[in-house]
Design a protein around this motif. Structure first.
Motif, PDB file in Angstrom:
ATOM      1  N   THR A 545       0.846  -1.185   0.000  1.00  9.97           N
ATOM      2  CA  THR A 545       0.000   0.000   0.000  1.00  9.97           C
ATOM      3  C   THR A 545       0.884   1.238   0.000  1.00  9.97           C
ATOM      4  N   TRP A 546       0.565   2.169  -0.877  1.00  9.29           N
ATOM      5  CA  TRP A 546       1.394   3.383  -0.974  1.00  9.29           C
ATOM      6  C   TRP A 546       0.509   4.621  -1.016  1.00  9.29           C
ATOM      7  N   GLN A 547       0.847   5.532  -0.160  1.00 15.82           N
ATOM      8  CA  GLN A 547       0.170   6.830  -0.188  1.00 15.82           C
ATOM      9  C   GLN A 547       1.037   7.807  -0.993  1.00 15.82           C
ATOM     10  N   PRO A 548       0.667   8.126  -2.214  1.00 16.60           N
ATOM     11  CA  PRO A 548       1.455   9.116  -2.972  1.00 16.60           C
ATOM     12  C   PRO A 548       1.440  10.459  -2.236  1.00 16.60           C
ATOM     13  N   PRO A 549       2.545  11.183  -2.269  1.00 10.29           N
ATOM     14  CA  PRO A 549       2.576  12.469  -1.571  1.00 10.29           C
ATOM     15  C   PRO A 549       1.678  13.507  -2.247  1.00 10.29           C
ATOM     16  N   ALA A 550       1.278  14.501  -1.463  1.00 11.71           N
ATOM     17  CA  ALA A 550       0.456  15.584  -2.027  1.00 11.71           C
ATOM     18  C   ALA A 550       1.313  16.409  -2.977  1.00 11.71           C
ATOM     19  N   LYS A 551       0.700  16.878  -4.042  1.00  7.39           N
ATOM     20  CA  LYS A 551       1.436  17.722  -5.000  1.00  7.39           C
ATOM     21  C   LYS A 551       1.093  19.177  -4.739  1.00  7.39           C
ATOM     22  N   LYS A 552       1.940  20.081  -5.202  1.00  7.53           N
ATOM     23  CA  LYS A 552       1.639  21.510  -5.103  1.00  7.53           C
ATOM     24  C   LYS A 552       1.246  22.024  -6.474  1.00  7.53           C
ATOM     25  N   ARG A 553       0.223  22.879  -6.526  1.00  3.28           N
ATOM     26  CA  ARG A 553      -0.104  23.540  -7.791  1.00  3.28           C
ATOM     27  C   ARG A 553      -0.107  25.040  -7.529  1.00  3.28           C
ATOM     28  N   ASN A 554       0.665  25.773  -8.275  1.00  5.51           N
ATOM     29  CA  ASN A 554       0.844  27.218  -8.065  1.00  5.51           C
ATOM     30  C   ASN A 554       1.179  27.515  -6.608  1.00  5.51           C
ATOM     31  N   GLY A 555       2.041  26.675  -6.007  1.00  9.83           N
ATOM     32  CA  GLY A 555       2.492  26.904  -4.635  1.00  9.83           C
ATOM     33  C   GLY A 555       1.493  26.438  -3.588  1.00  9.83           C
ATOM     34  N   VAL A 556       0.351  25.945  -4.009  1.00  8.34           N
ATOM     35  CA  VAL A 556      -0.673  25.536  -3.028  1.00  8.34           C
ATOM     36  C   VAL A 556      -0.724  24.013  -2.965  1.00  8.34           C
ATOM     37  N   GLU A 557      -0.594  23.483  -1.732  1.00 11.22           N
ATOM     38  CA  GLU A 557      -0.623  22.031  -1.559  1.00 11.22           C
ATOM     39  C   GLU A 557      -2.007  21.483  -1.893  1.00 11.22           C
ATOM     40  N   PRO A 559      -4.930  18.276  -2.182  1.00 12.40           N
ATOM     41  CA  PRO A 559      -5.323  17.157  -1.324  1.00 12.40           C
ATOM     42  C   PRO A 559      -4.516  15.903  -1.650  1.00 12.40           C
ATOM     43  N   LEU A 560      -4.362  15.045  -0.651  1.00  8.58           N
ATOM     44  CA  LEU A 560      -3.610  13.805  -0.877  1.00  8.58           C
ATOM     45  C   LEU A 560      -4.298  12.982  -1.970  1.00  8.58           C
ATOM     46  N   PRO A 561      -3.530  12.456  -2.926  1.00  4.94           N
ATOM     47  CA  PRO A 561      -4.137  11.571  -3.935  1.00  4.94           C
ATOM     48  C   PRO A 561      -4.586  10.264  -3.269  1.00  4.94           C
ATOM     49  N   PRO A 562      -5.421   9.485  -3.943  1.00  5.51           N
ATOM     50  CA  PRO A 562      -5.867   8.222  -3.349  1.00  5.51           C
ATOM     51  C   PRO A 562      -4.693   7.277  -3.075  1.00  5.51           C
ATOM     52  N   VAL A 563      -4.859   6.479  -2.024  1.00 12.16           N
ATOM     53  CA  VAL A 563      -3.868   5.446  -1.701  1.00 12.16           C
ATOM     54  C   VAL A 563      -3.851   4.429  -2.839  1.00 12.16           C
ATOM     55  N   GLN A 564      -2.652   3.900  -3.117  1.00 14.51           N
ATOM     56  CA  GLN A 564      -2.549   2.933  -4.230  1.00 14.51           C
ATOM     57  C   GLN A 564      -2.022   1.590  -3.752  1.00 14.51           C
ATOM     58  N   GLN A 565      -2.420   0.524  -4.405  1.00 13.13           N
ATOM     59  CA  GLN A 565      -1.779  -0.776  -4.239  1.00 13.13           C
ATOM     60  C   GLN A 565      -0.730  -0.895  -5.342  1.00 13.13           C
ATOM     61  N   VAL A 566       0.510  -1.056  -4.951  1.00 12.65           N
ATOM     62  CA  VAL A 566       1.602  -1.069  -5.927  1.00 12.65           C
ATOM     63  C   VAL A 566       2.199  -2.477  -5.960  1.00 12.65           C
ATOM     64  N   PRO A 567       2.494  -3.007  -7.154  1.00 15.30           N
ATOM     65  CA  PRO A 567       3.143  -4.327  -7.207  1.00 15.30           C
ATOM     66  C   PRO A 567       4.452  -4.323  -6.414  1.00 15.30           C
ATOM     67  N   ALA A 568       4.736  -5.473  -5.787  1.00 12.69           N
ATOM     68  CA  ALA A 568       5.968  -5.601  -5.005  1.00 12.69           C
ATOM     69  C   ALA A 568       6.919  -6.605  -5.630  1.00 12.69           C
ATOM     70  N   LEU A 569       6.484  -7.189  -6.743  1.00 14.82           N
ATOM     71  CA  LEU A 569       7.296  -8.179  -7.451  1.00 14.82           C
ATOM     72  C   LEU A 569       7.189  -7.864  -8.947  1.00 14.82           C
ATOM     73  N   PHE A 570       8.326  -7.895  -9.622  1.00 22.12           N
ATOM     74  CA  PHE A 570       8.344  -7.536 -11.050  1.00 22.12           C
ATOM     75  C   PHE A 570       9.155  -8.595 -11.798  1.00 22.12           C
TER      76      PHE A 570
END
Ligand code: AHR
Length: 663
Positions: A545-557, A559-570
């Motif tokens: 499970t990964w929570q992507p960090p919040a991005k800034k747009r025009n200097g304004v933080e 909202p946090l993007p949705p949590v993602q399920q990321v593969p752990a094996l490739f």
């Protein structure tokens, strides 16, 4: 199998439900390989190199020159990086130029010199001058003297600690005219050290002028004006297929005047004016110029991928498409002619004069760098003008765009990705979804998992490896790729020091060098792949499970993007047609060992034993350093119990390459 079928096969494998994080009770992931089905071809030029003058990559890095600021042009305020010895005085003198390119010299007032107190100048190199035992160093400089002074001058390598003279030579015969002097300084049985300097003194009183004071150690393949052997060897071991050159931001410069103006970087080194690499904040003598890039390619048997200037500077200045751009387009055509033109052409003849009559190979030309930064909207027009001019003269060349264009269809698009480990892993399947019939192919011209500094750690290597499985699996689309940046001098990591960009593939100081875990990941991928991607599907791939960090747009933080399920094996699976070997790469980014069941159809039999090459670490932040260069390095072992259907457990934090032999 059609491209469309392959696409849906891959898509189907992704759409299968993913298991939760691997544990004792989780189902064992399964990979089914169909060795009779080709999914894609692997581009023979997938893995290449990219660097530029950043982090003291050339001067203070790959370029053999050991003297820092040999031309005294690094600062107009005085001879930066030079010291006086024995009561001498020195100053920059613009009234006594060597030539128009080096129109300043160092005036040395040694009128107090004596046999007991020789006077002169010293240079400490790029954070030290490396000295090795029984080694011949080539010193050279231009000098002229005031009336009455003829020398001799002593040129010596001196240890900073105990002032021991490690090698020395004398030259004499100075006159009122500029002359070039050369000397060989040969060391005896000393220990390798970097705490040394080059010292040039006279025991006879006098005044003299110096320019282009140079010191070279032995270079890779003994090239004059050549490269540092240990760094070249690290690169040679990667078997790179091309070099994206000369940059990066370094191509563009902060201003149009400080771009990489290739015409001023060729010919005799003392005729090159040098320029301020203002993109990265230091002076370049341009001793490492266009021909040196090309020699570098030749020595490593890789092709140049030539990025030509496209009329945009980093501080947003640009040349309007149309007549204003025409001279720059001509420069680009001339540059291509210098690389591939016959000796009957103007610039091909110049290349021959510069010592290389044979044309170099060239297939790709890139127009600019990261032109999405240009908010003026001028790239479309600039690209079209340069594209048309190149295609008209060299229809065989593949043209790479660096930003979206509407009026032409680029052969290739350059995409850049600098990401965290999680982001790399989250995007490792992006190219699975790319339209197979798209006319424009992909060059991932700069990419890196930026974890760890100055060089990436094991987390970086795992993110890189995950990403490389995606590029390799889709290398019918991703034709070329190059990690960036490649080099960092780790001598002075403070502000204004030797590093301008964190997380670089290879680190070094004046004396030694090392490959980061990411270097090893690259090296393993580049030297272990087949020419054909085989069809495969996977089930039960663990995720985290990964929570992507919040991005800034025009200097304004935001909202946090949705949590993602990321593969752990490739994984990815290719076949080398010549040997028949199936090359299976598995990346386990988890803290736990991961069993994986592998079944292979489409071959009669698979040998029970295979070579396994493994890069593994105990912790994500395990890394290599100049003090501990080999902490993380691949090892090979013999894997047993293999066949058409086997289960193998892959260690925590590991990259494994299995070379499976059909029988
Ligand atoms: O690789 C460092 C820099 O990153 C390159 O010069 C530039 O192209 C990118 O922004």
């Amino acid at each position: 199998m059609s491209w469309k079928a392959v696409f849906f096969l891959l898509l189907g494998s992704l759409a299968l439900p993913l298991a939760t994080r691997a544990d004792e009770t989780a189902p064992v992931p399964q990979i089914q390989i169909d060795a009779a089905q080709t999914a894609a071809t692997v581009s023979p030029t997938l893995y290449g190199l990219m660097t530029e003058e950043i982090n003291y990559s050339y001067e203070g890095g790959l370029y053999g020159e050991l003297v820092r600021n040999r031309s005294f042009k690094a600062s107009v305020n005085g001879p930066k990086f030079w010291d006086t010895v024995g009561g001498a005085a020195m100053e920059l003198d613009t009234n006594t130029p060597l030539n128009p390119a080096l129109a300043v010299s160092l005036k040395l007032d040694a009128t107090q010199a004596s046999a007991t107190n020789p006077a002169g100048i010293a240079n400490g190199g790029f954070w030290g001058i490396p000295i090795r035992p029984q080694t011949a160093y080539h010193a050279s400089f231009y000098a002229k003297a005031a009336a009455g002074f003829t020398g001799p001058l002593t040129v010596a390598l001196v240890n900073n600690g105990d002032s021991a003279v490690l090698a020395s030579a004398t030259v004499s015969g100075l006159t009122g005219d500029w002359q070039k002097f050369e000397a060989t300084l040969t060391t005896g049985s000393t220990s390798p050290s970097k705490n040394n300097r080059l010292v040039l003194t006279t025991a006879t009183p006098g005044t003299l002028w110096l320019q282009q004071v140079s010191l070279f150690p032995p270079t890779y393949l003994d090239r004059a004006n050549g490269n540092r052997p240990d760094l070249m060897q690290l690169l040679a071991d990667m078997h790179p297929k091309f070099l994206r050159m000369p940059g990066g931001n370094y191509l563009e410069g902060n201003t149009i005047a400080t771009r990489f103006n290739w015409k001023t970087t060729i010919g005799p080194v003392e005729q090159r004016p040098g320029h301020l690499d203002d993109a990265w904040g230091y002076w370049s003598t341009d001793g490492f110029g266009l021909m040196e890039y090309l020699h570098w390619c030749e020595d490593l048997r890789m092709e140049p991928l030539l990025a030509v200037y496209a009329g945009y500077a980093l501080r947003h200045d640009y040349i309007k498409p149309g007549p204003d751009l025409t001279p720059y387009v001509q420069d680009d055509l001339d540059e291509i002619e210098y690389v591939i033109g016959s000796t009957n052409t103007v610039w091909g003849a110049q290349r021959a004069l510069d010592g290389h009559p044979e044309p170099f190979p060239l297939h790709y030309v890139e127009v600019g760098n990261e032109d999405w930064f240009d908010r003026s909207g001028s790239y479309d027009g600039r690209f079209a003008q340069i594209y048309d001019a190149i295609k008209a003269k060299y229809p065989q060349l593949m043209i790479i765009a660096t930003a979206k264009v509407k009026t032409r269809v680029p052969d290739v698009m350059d995409e850049h990705y600098y990401r965290s480990e999680e982001e790399m892993e989250a995007h490792a399947h992006d190219y699975d979804k790319y339209p197979r019939d798209a006319k424009t192919k992909i060059f991932v011209g700069e990419w890196a998992t930026r974890v760890g500094s100055p060089t990436p750690n094991m987390a970086g290597a795992l993110g890189d490896a995950a990403w490389m499985t995606g590029m390799e699996r889709n290398s019918d689309i991703v034709l070329i790729s190059s990690y960036a940046p490649m080099f960092v001098n780790v001598s002075d990591l403070g502000k204004g020091g030797s590093m301008q960009w964190k997380s670089d593939l290879i680190g070094y100081d004046a004396l030694t060098s090392y490959g980061s875990p990411s270097y090893w990941a690259q090296q393993l991928f580049s030297t272990h792949h087949g020419d054909t991607v085989l069809a495969s599907t996977a089930t039960g791939i663990p995720t985290y499970t990964w929570q992507p960090p919040a991005k800034k747009r025009n200097g304004v933080e935001q909202p946090l993007p949705p949590v993602q399920q990321v593969p752990a094996l490739f994984y990815d699976i290719t076949r080398d047609t010549a040997s028949g070997t199936l090359i299976l790469k598995i990346v386990n980014r988890q803290a736990t060992a991961q069993p994986v069941k592998i079944t292979i159809s489409g071959v009669p039999k698979i040998a029970a034993e295979a070579t396994a090459t493994v890069l593994q670490a105990d912790k994500l932040d395990d890394t290599n350093t100049i003090q501990e260069p080999g902490k993380i390095a691949p090892h090979t072992e013999t894997a047993t119990g293999l066949g058409k259907d086997f289960t193998r457990t892959f260690p925590p934090y590991s990259i494994t390459i299995l070379e499976l032999k059909p029988e």
